[in-house]
Design a protein around this motif. Structure first.
Motif, short mmCIF file in Angstrom:
data_model
loop_
_atom_site.label_atom_id
_atom_site.label_comp_id
_atom_site.label_asym_id
_atom_site.label_seq_id
_atom_site.Cartn_x
_atom_site.Cartn_y
_atom_site.Cartn_z
N LYS A 271 0.84 -1.19 0.00
CA LYS A 271 0.00 0.00 0.00
C LYS A 271 0.88 1.24 0.00
O LYS A 271 1.82 1.35 0.79
CB LYS A 271 -0.90 -0.01 1.23
N THR A 272 0.58 2.16 -0.88
CA THR A 272 1.36 3.40 -0.98
C THR A 272 0.64 4.50 -0.22
O THR A 272 -0.56 4.71 -0.39
CB THR A 272 1.52 3.81 -2.45
N LEU A 273 1.38 5.19 0.63
CA LEU A 273 0.82 6.30 1.38
C LEU A 273 1.07 7.60 0.63
O LEU A 273 2.06 7.75 -0.07
CB LEU A 273 1.47 6.40 2.76
N ARG A 274 0.17 8.53 0.79
CA ARG A 274 0.33 9.82 0.15
C ARG A 274 0.07 10.90 1.20
O ARG A 274 -0.88 10.82 1.97
CB ARG A 274 -0.66 9.97 -1.00
N TYR A 275 0.92 11.90 1.20
CA TYR A 275 0.76 13.02 2.12
C TYR A 275 0.54 14.28 1.31
O TYR A 275 1.19 14.52 0.30
CB TYR A 275 2.01 13.19 2.99
N ASN A 276 -0.38 15.11 1.74
CA ASN A 276 -0.63 16.40 1.11
C ASN A 276 -0.17 17.50 2.05
O ASN A 276 -0.46 17.45 3.26
CB ASN A 276 -2.12 16.59 0.81
N TYR A 277 0.52 18.47 1.52
CA TYR A 277 0.98 19.60 2.31
C TYR A 277 0.52 20.88 1.63
O TYR A 277 0.43 20.97 0.42
CB TYR A 277 2.51 19.62 2.41
N ARG A 278 0.24 21.87 2.41
CA ARG A 278 -0.14 23.16 1.88
C ARG A 278 0.83 24.20 2.45
O ARG A 278 1.05 24.25 3.66
CB ARG A 278 -1.56 23.52 2.28
N LEU A 279 1.40 24.99 1.56
CA LEU A 279 2.29 26.06 1.99
C LEU A 279 1.50 27.35 2.11
O LEU A 279 0.67 27.65 1.26
CB LEU A 279 3.42 26.26 0.98
N ASN A 280 1.77 28.08 3.14
CA ASN A 280 1.16 29.40 3.33
C ASN A 280 2.29 30.40 3.54
O ASN A 280 2.53 30.86 4.65
CB ASN A 280 0.21 29.40 4.53
N PRO A 281 2.98 30.76 2.44
CA PRO A 281 4.12 31.68 2.60
C PRO A 281 3.64 33.11 2.84
O PRO A 281 2.54 33.51 2.45
CB PRO A 281 4.83 31.57 1.25
#
Length: 56
Positions: free
Chosen positions: A3-13
């Motif tokens: 199983k492949t895990l996926r992470y989502n990140y959001r940048l708030n510069p």
């Protein structure tokens, strides 16, 4: 089954950081285009390429 895990990140510069990110992207694109045109010119002239080691 793997199983492949996926992470989502959001940048708030901050606005200053956003300007620097845009500048960095523009510079990287400019360098890429310069080296791409040099490789195209070299290939037409003598059928050789510049590879990463020479470009770096």
């Amino acid at each position: 089954m793997k199983k492949t895990l996926r992470y989502n990140y959001r940048l708030n510069p901050t606005p200053e950081q956003e300007a620097k990110l845009i500048e960095f992207g523009a510079t990287a694109r400019g360098i890429w285009n310069l080296l791409l045109s040099e490789n195209m010119r070299r290939y037409e002239y003598d059928k050789t390429f510049l590879f990463y080691k020479e470009m770096a």
